[in-house]
Design a protein around this motif. Structure first.
Motif, PDB file in Angstrom:
ATOM      1  N   LEU A 265       0.788  -1.220   0.000  1.00  0.00           N
ATOM      2  CA  LEU A 265       0.000   0.000   0.000  1.00  0.00           C
ATOM      3  C   LEU A 265       0.828   1.281   0.000  1.00  0.00           C
ATOM      4  CD1 LEU A 265      -2.626  -1.155   2.678  1.00  0.00           C
ATOM      5  CD2 LEU A 265      -2.858  -1.206   0.186  1.00  0.00           C
ATOM      6  N   LEU A 266       2.111   1.169   0.220  1.00  0.00           N
ATOM      7  CA  LEU A 266       2.966   2.354   0.287  1.00  0.00           C
ATOM      8  C   LEU A 266       3.245   2.899  -1.112  1.00  0.00           C
ATOM      9  CD1 LEU A 266       4.480   4.015   2.452  1.00  0.00           C
ATOM     10  CD2 LEU A 266       6.500   2.612   1.972  1.00  0.00           C
ATOM     11  N   LEU A 267       3.108   4.224  -1.263  1.00  0.00           N
ATOM     12  CA  LEU A 267       3.388   4.854  -2.550  1.00  0.00           C
ATOM     13  C   LEU A 267       4.851   4.622  -2.943  1.00  0.00           C
ATOM     14  CD1 LEU A 267       1.554   8.263  -1.986  1.00  0.00           C
ATOM     15  CD2 LEU A 267       0.742   6.326  -3.339  1.00  0.00           C
ATOM     16  N   ARG A 268       5.095   4.531  -4.237  1.00  0.00           N
ATOM     17  CA  ARG A 268       6.444   4.250  -4.713  1.00  0.00           C
ATOM     18  C   ARG A 268       7.432   5.316  -4.254  1.00  0.00           C
ATOM     19  NH1 ARG A 268       6.932   2.844 -10.934  1.00  0.00           N
ATOM     20  NH2 ARG A 268       5.639   1.142 -10.106  1.00  0.00           N
ATOM     21  N   GLU A 269       6.991   6.587  -4.230  1.00  0.00           N
ATOM     22  CA  GLU A 269       7.875   7.677  -3.836  1.00  0.00           C
ATOM     23  C   GLU A 269       8.283   7.586  -2.370  1.00  0.00           C
ATOM     24  OE1 GLU A 269       4.969   7.955  -5.250  1.00  0.00           O
ATOM     25  OE2 GLU A 269       5.411   8.668  -7.290  1.00  0.00           O
ATOM     26  N   ALA A 270       7.492   6.863  -1.578  1.00  0.00           N
ATOM     27  CA  ALA A 270       7.770   6.775  -0.144  1.00  0.00           C
ATOM     28  C   ALA A 270       8.689   5.614   0.199  1.00  0.00           C
ATOM     29  CB  ALA A 270       6.452   6.635   0.629  1.00  0.00           C
ATOM     30  N   ARG A 271       9.130   4.866  -0.791  1.00  0.00           N
ATOM     31  CA  ARG A 271       9.961   3.692  -0.519  1.00  0.00           C
ATOM     32  C   ARG A 271      11.451   4.000  -0.594  1.00  0.00           C
ATOM     33  NH1 ARG A 271       6.592  -1.342  -3.177  1.00  0.00           N
ATOM     34  NH2 ARG A 271       4.518  -0.505  -2.761  1.00  0.00           N
ATOM     35  N   LYS A 272      11.753   5.290  -0.736  1.00  0.00           N
ATOM     36  CA  LYS A 272      13.153   5.690  -0.815  1.00  0.00           C
ATOM     37  C   LYS A 272      13.287   7.116  -0.279  1.00  0.00           C
ATOM     38  CE  LYS A 272      12.313   7.142  -5.592  1.00  0.00           C
ATOM     39  NZ  LYS A 272      12.684   6.985  -7.010  1.00  0.00           N
ATOM     40  N   GLY A 273      14.511   7.537  -0.098  1.00  0.00           N
ATOM     41  CA  GLY A 273      14.774   8.904   0.313  1.00  0.00           C
ATOM     42  C   GLY A 273      14.331   9.224   1.731  1.00  0.00           C
ATOM     43  N   GLU A 274      13.975  10.494   1.959  1.00  0.00           N
ATOM     44  CA  GLU A 274      13.648  10.992   3.300  1.00  0.00           C
ATOM     45  C   GLU A 274      12.444  10.292   3.912  1.00  0.00           C
ATOM     46  OE1 GLU A 274      14.580  15.502   4.066  1.00  0.00           O
ATOM     47  OE2 GLU A 274      13.576  15.281   2.124  1.00  0.00           O
ATOM     48  N   ILE A 275      11.439  10.010   3.090  1.00  0.00           N
ATOM     49  CA  ILE A 275      10.231   9.386   3.636  1.00  0.00           C
ATOM     50  C   ILE A 275      10.546   7.973   4.112  1.00  0.00           C
ATOM     51  CG2 ILE A 275       7.880   8.632   3.151  1.00  0.00           C
ATOM     52  CD1 ILE A 275       7.618  10.904   1.171  1.00  0.00           C
ATOM     53  N   ALA A 276      11.252   7.224   3.308  1.00  0.00           N
ATOM     54  CA  ALA A 276      11.616   5.858   3.705  1.00  0.00           C
ATOM     55  C   ALA A 276      12.458   5.884   4.972  1.00  0.00           C
ATOM     56  CB  ALA A 276      12.372   5.172   2.568  1.00  0.00           C
ATOM     57  N   GLU A 277      13.399   6.806   5.038  1.00  0.00           N
ATOM     58  CA  GLU A 277      14.244   6.918   6.224  1.00  0.00           C
ATOM     59  C   GLU A 277      13.413   7.255   7.459  1.00  0.00           C
ATOM     60  OE1 GLU A 277      17.979   9.673   7.838  1.00  0.00           O
ATOM     61  OE2 GLU A 277      17.464   9.639   5.701  1.00  0.00           O
ATOM     62  N   GLY A 278      12.457   8.193   7.292  1.00  0.00           N
ATOM     63  CA  GLY A 278      11.594   8.572   8.410  1.00  0.00           C
ATOM     64  C   GLY A 278      10.703   7.435   8.867  1.00  0.00           C
ATOM     65  N   ILE A 279      10.211   6.644   7.917  1.00  0.00           N
ATOM     66  CA  ILE A 279       9.367   5.486   8.254  1.00  0.00           C
ATOM     67  C   ILE A 279      10.161   4.473   9.075  1.00  0.00           C
ATOM     68  CG2 ILE A 279       8.210   3.460   7.297  1.00  0.00           C
ATOM     69  CD1 ILE A 279       7.308   5.236   4.956  1.00  0.00           C
ATOM     70  N   LEU A 280      11.347   4.131   8.614  1.00  0.00           N
ATOM     71  CA  LEU A 280      12.151   3.127   9.314  1.00  0.00           C
ATOM     72  C   LEU A 280      12.564   3.600  10.708  1.00  0.00           C
ATOM     73  CD1 LEU A 280      14.378   1.915   6.336  1.00  0.00           C
ATOM     74  CD2 LEU A 280      12.436   0.727   7.379  1.00  0.00           C
ATOM     75  N   LYS A 281      12.891   4.891  10.837  1.00  0.00           N
ATOM     76  CA  LYS A 281      13.237   5.430  12.153  1.00  0.00           C
ATOM     77  C   LYS A 281      12.013   5.412  13.075  1.00  0.00           C
ATOM     78  CE  LYS A 281      17.107   8.488  10.978  1.00  0.00           C
ATOM     79  NZ  LYS A 281      17.588   9.892  10.934  1.00  0.00           N
ATOM     80  N   GLY A 282      10.849   5.735  12.508  1.00  0.00           N
ATOM     81  CA  GLY A 282       9.630   5.734  13.310  1.00  0.00           C
ATOM     82  C   GLY A 282       9.282   4.349  13.813  1.00  0.00           C
ATOM     83  N   ILE A 283       9.410   3.360  12.947  1.00  0.00           N
ATOM     84  CA  ILE A 283       9.118   1.978  13.348  1.00  0.00           C
ATOM     85  C   ILE A 283      10.093   1.525  14.430  1.00  0.00           C
ATOM     86  CG2 ILE A 283       9.123  -0.419  12.563  1.00  0.00           C
ATOM     87  CD1 ILE A 283       8.082   0.637   9.854  1.00  0.00           C
ATOM     88  N   ALA A 284      11.363   1.842  14.250  1.00  0.00           N
ATOM     89  CA  ALA A 284      12.367   1.450  15.243  1.00  0.00           C
ATOM     90  C   ALA A 284      12.082   2.114  16.589  1.00  0.00           C
ATOM     91  CB  ALA A 284      13.761   1.831  14.748  1.00  0.00           C
TER      92      ALA A 284
END
Length: 385
Positions: A265-284
């Motif tokens: 369900l994640l948009l392609r643009e959100a799977r890289k760059g700042e958004i991806a980094e923010g997602i992984l940090k948030g989950i951690a």
């Protein structure tokens, strides 16, 4: 029709408007591509019966300042009249921290005067002025210039008819003594908290099927990151990632970009760059959150012993009372309050203040088992127990 494009002309209009008891106000804006609304047009009208005292103000004009308008908003000798003011007020609050005072919202007043819940402007125009509004320009792009004549006519009608509506409703409130009923609702509209979204509180708006503290901890971190990202870059939060993707990520808990790419369900643009980094940090951060700091859902109402039959009777009572009093039921008691009353709660808005004038003590007597209500066709009968 006049369009104001300079600060000097705006100041001249506002100076003249300050000599009157009220001024009607409306806005046109865009929000599809931004987090905050983009103000595209402001419509203003002084008292009158034609278009001569009404203007359009172009906030997109080069070098124009809205400060003369904000000075008029601060002038407490002039009532500022809006219809369904919430989104308009948010624009001015975000831009300058200003709320128009005193404020009159014809939608709120109409609910108190028996026109139903969230009545539309077009309906009030038809019922009060016997006029009509051409809505064909409603969904046009208000940021494009030049504006068409149809756009200008539509926009100006939003403040010219509003004068007659305001005068009618203000007189009706004065005659009924219900003016103070409106003030409680307007106090919400002029409270800064109504328009401020704290990123750490954004998780409460995300609908989930589980109340697990660990799961909600991840939801909180992802929602906070999304809100901060959207606010700082002025983009819609759904352009960052949508709620369904957020919930999916909180369930999957990806640890790296490879695992993140498996999201459906994640948009392609959100799977890289700042958004991806923010997602992984948030989950951690959510996974590592100590149990004592995990968010706790409000379960205060989960334990309520609501009597369904009693709640239904209260709804019948509310409908009968509000129809008799000529006021929208929404202003008296939402469904949650009715369920609370049926469960024995007493510290509720529906049982306090001016609402008791409409609701009376019937709800309390009903909960105490002293009376019951029976619905027979369209008639509501009160039966002593």
């Amino acid at each position: 029709m006049k369009t104001i494009t300079t600060t000097a002309d705006l100041a001249a209009f506002c100076s003249e408007a300050a000599k009157h008891d009220y001024v009607t106000v409306d806005t046109e804006f865009l929000r599809e591509r931004t987090y905050y609304s983009k103000l595209c047009l402001v419509q203003l009208a002084m008292p009158g019966t034609d278009d001569s005292n009404a203007v359009l103000m172009d906030p997109l004009a080069k070098d124009i300042s809205l400060e003369p308008l904000y000075e008029l908003f601060r002038d407490t000798s002039v009532v500022k009249v809006f219809h369904a003011a919430r989104q308009d007020l948010e624009i001015f609050f975000v831009d300058a921290g200003v709320f128009p005072k005193p404020l009159f919202d014809t939608q709120v007043a109409a609910m108190v005067c028996g026109f139903g819940e969230q009545v539309g402007y077009e309906t009030l125009v038809r019922k009060i002025t016997n006029g009509g509004v051409d809505k064909t320009s409603r969904f046009t792009d208000w940021s494009r210039r030049p504006l068409t004549d149809a756009q200008k006519t539509y926009a100006l009608a939003d403040v010219t008819h509003l004068r007659q509506i305001y005068e009618f409703l203000a007189e009706k409130l004065e005659d009924s003594g219900r003016g103070r009923w409106v003030q409680e609702e307007l106090a919400i509209l002029t409270n800064p908290d109504t328009y401020v979204t704290q990123p750490r509180e954004a998780w409460k708006r995300v609908k989930t099927r589980t109340n697990s503290g660990k799961f909600l901890g991840i939801v909180r971190e992802l929602a906070a990151f999304r809100e901060e990202y959207a606010q700082t870059r002025n983009v819609p939060r759904n352009r960052v990632f949508k709620d369904d993707a957020l919930v999916e990520l909180a369930s999957l808990k990806p640890k790296n970009t490879e695992e993140l790419s498996r999201s459906r369900l994640l948009l392609r643009e959100a799977r890289k760059g700042e958004i991806a980094e923010g997602i992984l940090k948030g989950i951690a951060a959510g996974v590592a959150c100590p149990p004592a700091d995990l968010p706790k859902p409000d379960r205060s109402r989960d334990k309520l012993q609501v009597n369904p039959a009693l709640a239904d009777l209260l709804r019948v009572l509310l409908k009968a009372k509000t129809e008799q009093a000529g006021v929208a039921a929404k202003l008296i008691a939402p469904a949650a309050d009715l369920d609370g009353i049926a469960a024995g709660l007493r510290d509720l808005p529906a049982l306090n203040g001016w609402r008791r004038e409409v609701f009376g003590n019937d709800a309390l007597r009903l909960c105490n088992g002293e009376i019951a209500l029976t619905a027979v066709g369209n008639d509501v009968k009160v039966v002593e127990v």
